[in-house]
Enzyme design. Structure first.
Site, PDB file in Angstrom:
ATOM      1  N   GLY A   1      -2.886   6.795  -7.221  1.00 46.62           N
ATOM      2  CA  GLY A   1      -1.512   6.738  -7.677  1.00 46.62           C
ATOM      3  C   GLY A   1      -1.552   5.685  -9.134  1.00 46.62           C
TER       4      GLY A   1
ATOM      5  N   SER B   1      -0.944  10.062  -3.988  1.00 41.99           N
ATOM      6  CA  SER B   1      -2.319   9.434  -3.751  1.00 41.99           C
ATOM      7  C   SER B   1      -2.751   9.618  -2.289  1.00 41.99           C
ATOM      8  CB  SER B   1      -1.905   7.933  -3.733  1.00 41.99           C
ATOM      9  OG  SER B   1      -3.208   7.105  -3.636  1.00 41.99           O
ATOM     10  N   ALA B   2      -3.976  10.109  -2.081  1.00 39.82           N
ATOM     11  CA  ALA B   2      -4.590  10.556  -0.960  1.00 39.82           C
ATOM     12  C   ALA B   2      -4.600   9.063   0.216  1.00 39.82           C
ATOM     13  CB  ALA B   2      -5.919  10.674  -1.103  1.00 39.82           C
ATOM     14  N   HIS B   3      -4.864   7.903  -0.255  1.00 38.17           N
ATOM     15  CA  HIS B   3      -4.953   6.737   0.761  1.00 38.17           C
ATOM     16  C   HIS B   3      -3.456   6.564   1.354  1.00 38.17           C
ATOM     17  CE1 HIS B   3      -3.895   2.924  -1.081  1.00 38.17           C
ATOM     18  NE2 HIS B   3      -3.946   3.520  -2.130  1.00 38.17           N
TER      19      HIS B   3
ATOM     20  N   CYS C   1       0.533  -5.657  -3.211  1.00 38.34           N
ATOM     21  CA  CYS C   1      -0.228  -6.230  -4.122  1.00 38.34           C
ATOM     22  C   CYS C   1       0.274  -7.451  -4.631  1.00 38.34           C
ATOM     23  CB  CYS C   1      -0.069  -5.052  -5.417  1.00 38.34           C
ATOM     24  SG  CYS C   1       1.167  -3.904  -5.081  1.00 38.34           S
TER      25      CYS C   1
HETATM   26  C1  LIG Z   1       5.253   3.649  -4.913  1.00 40.32           C
HETATM   27  C2  LIG Z   1       3.752   3.595  -5.255  1.00 40.32           C
HETATM   28  N1  LIG Z   1       3.344   4.093  -6.388  1.00 40.32           N
HETATM   29  C3  LIG Z   1       2.016   4.133  -6.711  1.00 40.32           C
HETATM   30  C4  LIG Z   1       1.291   3.262  -5.938  1.00 40.32           C
HETATM   31  C5  LIG Z   1      -0.326   3.031  -6.423  1.00 40.32           C
HETATM   32  O1  LIG Z   1      -1.360   3.885  -5.737  1.00 40.32           O
HETATM   33  P1  LIG Z   1      -2.774   3.656  -5.680  1.00 40.32           P
HETATM   34  O2  LIG Z   1      -2.951   2.590  -4.745  1.00 40.32           O
HETATM   35  O3  LIG Z   1      -3.255   4.963  -5.191  1.00 40.32           O
HETATM   36  O4  LIG Z   1      -3.197   3.387  -7.212  1.00 40.32           O
HETATM   37  C6  LIG Z   1       1.528   2.756  -4.738  1.00 40.32           C
HETATM   38  C7  LIG Z   1       0.755   1.949  -3.958  1.00 40.32           C
HETATM   39  O5  LIG Z   1       1.010   0.834  -3.376  1.00 40.32           O
HETATM   40  C8  LIG Z   1       2.954   2.892  -4.392  1.00 40.32           C
HETATM   41  O6  LIG Z   1       3.308   2.517  -3.267  1.00 40.32           O
END
Ligand SMILES: Cc1ncc(COP(=O)(O)O)c(C=O)c1O
Length: 388
Positions: A70, A198-200, A323
Site C-alpha cells: 500500500g 494491499s494484500a496483507h 506504525c
Molecule cells: C489506510 C492505509 N493505507 C496504506 C497502508 C500501507 O500499506 P502497506 O503496509 O501495504 O504499505 C496502510 C497500512 O497500515 C493503511 O492502513
C-alpha cells in the site's frame, strides 16, 4: 490458551486458503519475463491473477499495477502523478486523516514546490462536502481521500467526492487499503481515477500492493529498470504475494455473511465494554463504519499502558496507528479530527478479523474490565499522593 488478536487493521494472519496453496505457488518460481518454459507458468499465473483482481475490483487488467504494498502504491500514484503534471497546475488536496504513506508523500511534494491543502474531517468523522467543493481550484491537480480510515473505521463518501472533483476537472485518488474485504466497493462504481489496495490487509501475504490507474492516467514510474508492469514499475514480480491476493479476491462474491458476522461481534464487543466501563466514547459511532473496527476513548487511562497490560494478558490491540506506536506521539489523524492530546492518548483500537469468535469477545471483556479498573485506581492513588 489462544491469544486474542484484535489488530487486523495493522496486518492480518494469512487465510487457510492461502496457506494451503503456498507450497504449490512456490513451484511457480520462474521469472515471468523469461521466454523459456520455466517463465511461461509464472507468466500465465500472473496474467490470470491480474484478470481476477481487475474484474472483481471493477477495473481492466491493464489498469492494475502491482507494487510492493500500500505504501508504495500511494507513493507511486501521488509522486508519479505530480511528476507528470505541468508545473502551472500545482495545487493538491489531501484528507486530514490519511495514512502516513499519503500524508508524508504530500509533505514531500511541498518541498518540491507543490501547494497542498488539507480537507478537514469533523470529530464524528464527517466531511463538509460544501467546504470541500469550495477548496477545489482550477489549478487543483489531484485530490487524495481514503475510502475508510484505518484507525476509526469511518467510511467516507468517496463516490460523491470523486464526482465533485470531476465536475471541476480534477483527478481523484482513494486509498482503499482498509476497505478491501470489509465492505463492498469497486473502482468503476466509485468512479475514481486512482486507487490503492494491499494484500496483507486482507489475509494475503506481505509484499503485494495494487495501484489502480484508470486508463488515461499513467503516473511516472518510481522504480526504473525492466519493462515489467508496462514500464510503470520495474522489478521481477512477487508472484507468491500476488497469487495470495488473487486467491482472497476470489472469495469476495461470498463475503457478505462474513462481514455481517464480524459486524455483530464488533457491536457486541462495544456494547459489553460500554455496559461495564464508564467514560468510554466510541469515535465515529454514528457514521458508516467498517464492520470490524472500533476506536474508543477510555477516559483516564493511558492507551500505551493499557496496550502493554493487555498484551501481557494475552490480547493484541493497538492504540492509534501501529506504525506510530513505539513513539508516544498521539495519532495525527485523531488529533486532526479534533480529539485533545489527552483523549488521543487514551484511545484503544480494536480491529477484528476472520479468526475471531464470540468467545474472543467475552474473554477480551474479562481481561479489559479489571485492567481498566486497576489502571484507573492506580491513577487515582497517584493523584491523591500528590495532594490533588
Ligand atoms: C489506510 C492505509 N493505507 C496504506 C497502508 C500501507 O500499506 P502497506 O503496509 O501495504 O504499505 C496502510 C497500512 O497500515 C493503511 O492502513
Amino acid at each position: 490458551v489462544k491469544r486474542i488478536y484484535f489488530d487486523n487493521n495493522a496486518t492480518t494472519p494469512p487465510h487457510p486458503l492461502v496457506k494451503a496453496k503456498v507450497l504449490e505457488w512456490l513451484e511457480i518460481w520462474g521469472n515471468p519475463s523469461s521466454i523459456h518454459i520455466d517463465g511461461r507458468g509464472p507468466k500465465t499465473a500472473l496474467r490470470d491473477a491480474r484478470q481476477i483482481i481487475a474484474s472483481s475490483l471493477g477495473a481492466k487488467a491493464l489498469e492494475i499495477v502491482f507494487t510492493s504494498g500500500g505504501s508504495e502504491s500511494n507513493n507511486f500514484i501521488i509522486k508519479g502523478h505530480f511528476f507528470r503534471t505541468p508545473k502551472l497546475r500545482n495545487h493538491y488536496l489531501v484528507g486530514a486523516t490519511e495514512h502516513p504513506s499519503v500524508m508524508e508523500t504530500f509533505e514531500w511534494l511541498k518541498t518540491e514546490g507543490a501547494e497542498v491543502e488539507v480537507i478537514p474531517v469533523e470529530r464524528d468523522g464527517t466531511v463538509d462536502l460544501e467546504k470541500y467543493e469550495s477548496m477545489i481550484r482550477p489549478t487543483t491537480s489531484l485530490v487524495s481521500f481514503m475510502l475508510a480510515n484505518n484507525e476509526t473505521g469511518v467510511i467516507y463518501p468517496i463516490k460523491k467526492m470523486a464526482k465533485i472533483a470531476h465536475a471541476k476537472g480534477t483527478t481523484f485518488h482513494s486509498d482503499c487499503v482498509q476497505g478491501l474485504g470489509k465492505m463492498r466497493f469497486n473502482f468503476h462504481d466509485l468512479d475514481i481515477d486512482y486507487a490503492t489496495v494491499s494484500a496483507h490487509k486482507f489475509y494475503g501475504l506481505r509484499g503485494c500492493g495494487v495501484a489502480y490507474c484508470k486508463t488515461g492516467n499513467t503516473p511516472e514510474s518510481l522504480i526504473k529498470g525492466g519493462g515489467q508492469e508496462r514500464h510503470r514499475r520495474a522489478g521481477t514480480e512477487n508472484i507468491l504475494s500476488i497469487l495470495s491476493l488473487a486467491e482472497m479476491i476470489k472469495t469476495l462474491p461470498q463475503i457478505d455473511s462474513e462481514i455481517e458476522r464480524i459486524r455483530s461481534l464488533r457491536d457486541k464487543l462495544e456494547s459489553e465494554i460500554q455496559n461495564s466501563i464508564s467514560g468510554v466514547y466510541i469515535t465515529g459511532r454514528n457514521q458508516k463504519r467498517l464492520c470490524n473496527t472500533s476506536n474508543m476513548i477510555i477516559n483516564g487511562v493511558d492507551g500505551e499502558t493499557l496496550l502493554m497490560n493487555l498484551d501481557m494478558k494475552g490480547a493484541s490491540v493497538s492504540t492509534g496507528a501501529a506504525c506510530s506506536s513505539g513513539s508516544q506521539e498521539p495519532s495525527p489523524a485523531l488529533r486532526a479530527m479534533g480529539l485533545t492530546i489527552a483523549e488521543a492518548q487514551s484511545t484503544l483500537r480494536l480491529s477484528l478479523g476472520f479468526e475471531n469468535t464470540e468467545s474472543d469477545v467475552d474473554r477480551f471483556c474479562e481481561i479489559l474490565v479489571p485492567t481498566v479498573n486497576r489502571l484507573r485506581s492506580l491513577d487515582l492513588r497517584e493523584l491523591k499522593s500528590n495532594g490533588i
